[in-house]
Write a protein that holds these residues in place. Sequence first.
Motif, mmCIF file in Angstrom:
data_model
loop_
_atom_site.group_PDB
_atom_site.id
_atom_site.type_symbol
_atom_site.label_atom_id
_atom_site.label_comp_id
_atom_site.label_asym_id
_atom_site.label_seq_id
_atom_site.Cartn_x
_atom_site.Cartn_y
_atom_site.Cartn_z
ATOM 1 N N ASP A 272 0.760 -1.211 0.062
ATOM 2 C CA ASP A 272 -0.141 0.023 0.158
ATOM 3 C C ASP A 272 0.878 1.271 0.124
ATOM 4 O O ASP A 272 0.578 2.174 -0.688
ATOM 5 C CB ASP A 272 -0.958 0.133 1.263
ATOM 6 N N ILE A 273 1.977 1.125 0.767
ATOM 7 C CA ILE A 273 2.849 2.354 0.901
ATOM 8 C C ILE A 273 3.530 2.471 -0.616
ATOM 9 O O ILE A 273 3.844 3.513 -1.006
ATOM 10 C CB ILE A 273 3.836 2.302 2.133
ATOM 11 N N GLY A 274 4.112 1.482 -0.897
ATOM 12 C CA GLY A 274 5.033 1.279 -2.194
ATOM 13 C C GLY A 274 4.160 1.627 -3.665
ATOM 14 O O GLY A 274 4.878 1.723 -4.531
ATOM 15 N N GLY A 275 2.986 1.325 -3.438
ATOM 16 C CA GLY A 275 2.261 1.154 -4.486
ATOM 17 C C GLY A 275 2.156 -0.108 -5.532
ATOM 18 O O GLY A 275 2.129 -0.010 -6.719
ATOM 19 N N PHE A 276 2.612 -1.058 -4.781
ATOM 20 C CA PHE A 276 2.417 -2.328 -5.786
ATOM 21 C C PHE A 276 1.446 -3.316 -4.730
ATOM 22 O O PHE A 276 1.137 -2.998 -3.755
ATOM 23 C CB PHE A 276 3.831 -3.000 -5.837
ATOM 24 N N ASP A 277 0.962 -4.359 -5.648
ATOM 25 C CA ASP A 277 0.344 -5.373 -5.026
ATOM 26 C C ASP A 277 0.895 -6.405 -4.124
ATOM 27 O O ASP A 277 1.633 -7.438 -4.560
ATOM 28 C CB ASP A 277 -0.324 -6.195 -6.192
ATOM 29 N N GLY A 278 1.039 -5.905 -2.764
ATOM 30 C CA GLY A 278 1.533 -6.811 -1.849
ATOM 31 C C GLY A 278 0.855 -8.276 -1.959
ATOM 32 O O GLY A 278 1.489 -9.284 -1.386
ATOM 33 N N ASN A 279 -0.247 -8.379 -2.056
ATOM 34 C CA ASN A 279 -1.108 -9.648 -2.032
ATOM 35 C C ASN A 279 -0.344 -10.596 -2.923
ATOM 36 O O ASN A 279 0.006 -11.756 -2.979
ATOM 37 C CB ASN A 279 -2.491 -9.573 -2.310
ATOM 38 N N ALA A 280 -0.153 -10.019 -4.384
ATOM 39 C CA ALA A 280 0.267 -10.796 -5.308
ATOM 40 C C ALA A 280 1.984 -11.306 -5.046
ATOM 41 O O ALA A 280 2.198 -12.312 -5.295
ATOM 42 C CB ALA A 280 0.286 -10.094 -6.791
ATOM 43 N N LEU A 281 2.618 -10.205 -4.329
ATOM 44 C CA LEU A 281 3.901 -10.608 -4.331
ATOM 45 C C LEU A 281 4.108 -11.836 -3.097
ATOM 46 O O LEU A 281 4.762 -12.811 -3.427
ATOM 47 C CB LEU A 281 4.624 -9.473 -3.540
ATOM 48 N N PHE A 282 2.982 -11.935 -2.163
ATOM 49 C CA PHE A 282 3.145 -12.775 -1.326
ATOM 50 C C PHE A 282 2.457 -13.971 -1.671
ATOM 51 O O PHE A 282 3.338 -15.028 -1.494
ATOM 52 C CB PHE A 282 2.311 -12.295 0.121
ATOM 53 N N ALA A 283 1.391 -13.912 -2.187
ATOM 54 C CA ALA A 283 0.530 -15.416 -2.725
ATOM 55 C C ALA A 283 1.215 -15.990 -3.788
ATOM 56 O O ALA A 283 1.034 -17.306 -3.941
ATOM 57 C CB ALA A 283 -1.077 -14.819 -2.872
ATOM 58 N N VAL A 284 1.810 -15.225 -4.875
ATOM 59 C CA VAL A 284 2.256 -15.704 -6.065
ATOM 60 C C VAL A 284 3.859 -16.198 -5.864
ATOM 61 O O VAL A 284 4.483 -17.143 -6.386
ATOM 62 C CB VAL A 284 1.755 -15.022 -7.235
ATOM 63 N N ASP A 285 4.455 -15.059 -5.417
ATOM 64 C CA ASP A 285 6.086 -14.891 -5.566
ATOM 65 C C ASP A 285 6.886 -15.682 -4.534
ATOM 66 O O ASP A 285 7.595 -16.480 -4.726
ATOM 67 C CB ASP A 285 6.637 -13.551 -5.834
ATOM 68 N N THR A 286 6.583 -15.219 -3.285
ATOM 69 C CA THR A 286 7.180 -15.655 -2.368
ATOM 70 C C THR A 286 6.610 -16.695 -1.295
ATOM 71 O O THR A 286 7.424 -17.488 -0.833
ATOM 72 C CB THR A 286 7.791 -14.365 -1.388
ATOM 73 N N HIS A 287 5.403 -16.722 -1.326
ATOM 74 C CA HIS A 287 4.589 -17.679 -0.201
ATOM 75 C C HIS A 287 3.620 -18.626 -0.891
ATOM 76 O O HIS A 287 2.662 -18.854 -0.467
ATOM 77 C CB HIS A 287 4.018 -16.965 0.942
ATOM 78 N N ARG A 288 4.077 -18.774 -2.074
ATOM 79 C CA ARG A 288 2.805 -19.616 -2.828
ATOM 80 C C ARG A 288 2.447 -21.084 -2.287
ATOM 81 O O ARG A 288 3.506 -21.603 -1.951
ATOM 82 C CB ARG A 288 3.249 -19.899 -4.324
ATOM 83 N N SER A 289 1.161 -21.347 -2.187
ATOM 84 C CA SER A 289 0.812 -22.580 -1.477
ATOM 85 C C SER A 289 -0.318 -22.934 -2.279
ATOM 86 O O SER A 289 -1.580 -22.312 -2.410
ATOM 87 C CB SER A 289 0.603 -22.412 -0.139
ATOM 88 N N ALA A 290 -0.101 -24.010 -3.067
ATOM 89 C CA ALA A 290 -1.357 -24.625 -4.022
ATOM 90 C C ALA A 290 -1.086 -26.057 -4.441
ATOM 91 O O ALA A 290 0.043 -26.514 -4.653
ATOM 92 C CB ALA A 290 -1.337 -23.856 -5.227
ATOM 93 N N PRO A 291 -2.023 -26.795 -4.632
ATOM 94 C CA PRO A 291 -1.724 -28.229 -5.007
ATOM 95 C C PRO A 291 -1.366 -28.095 -6.301
ATOM 96 O O PRO A 291 -1.366 -27.238 -7.037
ATOM 97 C CB PRO A 291 -3.471 -28.967 -4.886
ATOM 98 N N ILE A 292 -0.610 -29.401 -6.601
ATOM 99 C CA ILE A 292 0.106 -29.194 -8.172
ATOM 100 C C ILE A 292 -0.979 -29.192 -9.194
ATOM 101 O O ILE A 292 -0.473 -28.906 -10.255
ATOM 102 C CB ILE A 292 1.026 -30.773 -8.039
ATOM 103 N N ASP A 293 -2.220 -29.614 -8.902
ATOM 104 C CA ASP A 293 -3.044 -29.557 -10.083
ATOM 105 C C ASP A 293 -4.243 -28.410 -9.591
ATOM 106 O O ASP A 293 -5.359 -28.769 -10.156
ATOM 107 C CB ASP A 293 -3.649 -30.775 -10.459
ATOM 108 N N ASP A 294 -4.193 -27.744 -8.492
ATOM 109 C CA ASP A 294 -5.058 -26.795 -8.221
ATOM 110 C C ASP A 294 -6.279 -27.451 -7.757
ATOM 111 O O ASP A 294 -7.390 -26.961 -7.870
ATOM 112 C CB ASP A 294 -5.558 -25.876 -9.286
ATOM 113 N N ARG A 295 -6.373 -28.616 -7.307
ATOM 114 C CA ARG A 295 -7.460 -29.504 -6.985
ATOM 115 C C ARG A 295 -7.878 -29.439 -5.276
ATOM 116 O O ARG A 295 -7.182 -29.440 -4.597
ATOM 117 C CB ARG A 295 -7.339 -30.980 -7.279
ATOM 118 N N VAL A 296 -9.310 -29.109 -5.235
ATOM 119 C CA VAL A 296 -9.770 -29.154 -3.673
ATOM 120 C C VAL A 296 -10.987 -30.141 -3.707
ATOM 121 O O VAL A 296 -11.727 -30.132 -4.521
ATOM 122 C CB VAL A 296 -10.308 -27.592 -3.414
ATOM 123 N N SER A 297 -10.918 -30.857 -2.721
ATOM 124 C CA SER A 297 -11.748 -31.790 -2.481
ATOM 125 C C SER A 297 -13.150 -31.474 -1.739
ATOM 126 O O SER A 297 -14.022 -32.349 -1.577
ATOM 127 C CB SER A 297 -11.195 -33.233 -2.072
#
Length: 419
Positions: A189-214
């Motif tokens: 928010d301070i730097g003007g970039f998407d902190g959520n994307a940086l966290f969830a996609v780049d540095t702390h991504r957590s997802a099943p190998i085929d995006d499957r949820v049961s």
Amino acid sequence: MKLKPLLSIPLLAGAVTAASAQTLDDITAPGLSAPVSVQVDEFGIPTLTGETATDVAYAQGYLHAADRFFQMDASRRQASGTLSELVGGSQLAADIQVRTLGLRRAAQASWSVLDAETQAVINAYADGVNAWLAVNPLPPEYGVLELTKAEPWSPIDTLAVAKALAFNLSFDLDIGRTITAIAYQTVGDIGGFDGNALFAVDTHRSAPIDDRVSVPGFLESLGGVSDPQFTDRKGGVSQKTRTDPVGHLRPEHLAPISPRTAQLAASYMDKIADIPMLAKTTEAREGRGGSNEWAVSGAFTADGMPLVANDPHLGLNMPPIFTEEHHVITGEDGYSASGVSLPGAPAIIQGCNQSLCWGSTVHPMDVTDTFEETLVVNSLGLPTHTVFQGQLEPVKWLFQSYFVNNVGDGEADNITRAN
């Protein structure tokens, strides 16, 4: 050596020398259906032979108390939130946090639903521990702590010790990740970039190998997106449709975390930072050791017998977490089992019988969730309800009393209430 009805003769397995195996006379005592014999080999490992599992559990409790009672006492108190009554006020904060979690309450709930046979074995074990306590001086640690007596052992103590071991192997507190996500959002928010994307996609991504949820509706409950198509393992989109929901949590659906949540998370982390039993639950799983177990078919061994190897990675404590034993039950439903047991609990936890071997290994699954509750308070400022999906849920009050051993004041058994 006889364990007579008055229980006046100590049975100390540790007193057996390593030079040769020795046979101890039968153990006879009230509560046993028949005598239990104890033979200790040159390595100090006892073989307990009795007609029933309850008889052997009684003798096992007696031996554990003789060799490991201070360890057992400290373990049950750590699990129950009463450690400060043993070692002093330094553990009072730990007692408060452990009682809040409620391992002993969980042990009491488990006891009420155990079958009669299991209860009988655990009761017999407790009777054996208390038989040793009745006729033997306490271990020397109690003298240092200015204590001349110890609480009798109870079946709930056994379950509490077991709950604590399971807790240490399964409790994963993800609050650290929450605090990190807050930092990314704030800086973004301070730097003007998407902190959520940086966290969830780049540095702390957590997802099943085929995006499957049961679990139906799970992604939607998090603000996620379900998709009838799913990404294959090579990153392409498969045209195969599935009846169960698939998809992933997109960065834009990671809800902003409030400053209040951040404050609560940081406050709890501070409270447990110096409590050994809880602090390590905040560490990443990959930094907390592990365990492994594997087997080799008899088709690949020299003698045609299968091999089983198990390493639970529980650490080289002193005294050790486990103790080695061999149990022989000679009655109608008899068996022979050899392996390790947990001081404070009956039976063999990991080992072999005539037919099979078994061990244990920890799967690093995320089985702990953290919730932020909304409390409704009365005119005195005391909480009366929580709010769940817009509905009031009554709070159940559990009143607790804490006591502290005043070590160092020269007065024996000076345990006072901590107000």
